[in-house]
Design a protein around this motif. Structure first.
Motif, PDB file in Angstrom:
ATOM      1  N   TRP A  36      27.625  52.016   4.531  1.00 38.57           N
ATOM      2  CA  TRP A  36      28.872  52.264   5.239  1.00 38.57           C
ATOM      3  C   TRP A  36      29.746  51.022   5.183  1.00 38.57           C
ATOM      4  CZ3 TRP A  36      30.201  56.957   7.182  1.00 38.57           C
ATOM      5  CH2 TRP A  36      29.176  57.903   7.310  1.00 38.57           C
ATOM      6  N   ARG A  38      33.821  49.663   6.352  1.00 44.34           N
ATOM      7  CA  ARG A  38      34.928  49.996   7.245  1.00 44.34           C
ATOM      8  C   ARG A  38      36.133  49.148   6.890  1.00 44.34           C
ATOM      9  NH1 ARG A  38      32.656  47.571  13.034  1.00 44.34           N
ATOM     10  NH2 ARG A  38      32.786  45.345  12.488  1.00 44.34           N
ATOM     11  N   ARG A  45      38.461  45.732   3.421  1.00 47.39           N
ATOM     12  CA  ARG A  45      37.294  46.583   3.633  1.00 47.39           C
ATOM     13  C   ARG A  45      36.045  45.700   3.696  1.00 47.39           C
ATOM     14  NH1 ARG A  45      36.707  52.059   0.178  1.00 47.39           N
ATOM     15  NH2 ARG A  45      38.847  52.179   1.016  1.00 47.39           N
ATOM     16  N   ASP A  89      35.602  47.506  16.690  1.00 46.35           N
ATOM     17  CA  ASP A  89      34.936  48.402  15.734  1.00 46.35           C
ATOM     18  C   ASP A  89      35.886  49.480  15.217  1.00 46.35           C
ATOM     19  OD1 ASP A  89      32.043  48.250  17.846  1.00 46.35           O
ATOM     20  OD2 ASP A  89      32.338  47.194  15.937  1.00 46.35           O
ATOM     21  N   TYR A  93      35.942  54.394   8.540  1.00 43.55           N
ATOM     22  CA  TYR A  93      34.604  54.146   8.020  1.00 43.55           C
ATOM     23  C   TYR A  93      34.375  54.993   6.772  1.00 43.55           C
ATOM     24  CZ  TYR A  93      33.304  51.433  12.114  1.00 43.55           C
ATOM     25  OH  TYR A  93      33.230  50.452  13.076  1.00 43.55           O
TER      26      TYR A  93
END
Length: 119
Positions: A36, A38, A45, A89, A93
């Motif tokens: 993953w 994000r 990224r 956060d 994603y």
């Protein structure tokens, strides 16, 4: 070719949890690493978590102890359990996969799912 479809994003309050899912299809037997990434608004990224072949996992420092990456037995899906979420956060994603044990320029990508954490 490998196709990746993410789901599970959304809006959550700080301290809450979300579970992202990524369903893989196509030539998945060739895949060596899943992970993953994000990308927050205005930022590059970044790799959040990855799981390699036999199950070795790695996390970026900012999510250690809060996020857990896992995959199903048949390696057809990869998950990201996100606990104790923080406003930082917040990002789109992306699920990623690669035939190599690391992510390369030939990696496969999903379309992304938005995660928003409110304070």
């Amino acid at each position: 070719q490998v196709q990746l479809v993410e789901s599970g994003g959304g809006l959550v309050q700080a301290g809450g949890s979300l579970r992202l899912s990524c369903a893989a299809s196509g030539s998945i037997s060739t895949i060596n690493v899943l992970g993953w990434y994000r990308q927050a608004l205005g930022k590059n990224r970044e790799l959040v978590a990855m799981i390699i072949g036999g199950g070795l996992t790695s996390y970026t420092d900012s999510v250690k102890g809060r996020f857990t990456i896992s995959r199903d037995y048949a390696r057809k899906s990869v998950f990201l359990q996100m606990n104790s979420l923080k406003p930082e956060d917040t990002a789109v994603y992306y699920c990623a996969a690669d035939r190599r044990p690391i992510f390369s320029t030939n990696a496969y990508w999903g379309q992304g799912t938005q995660v928003t954490v409110s304070s």
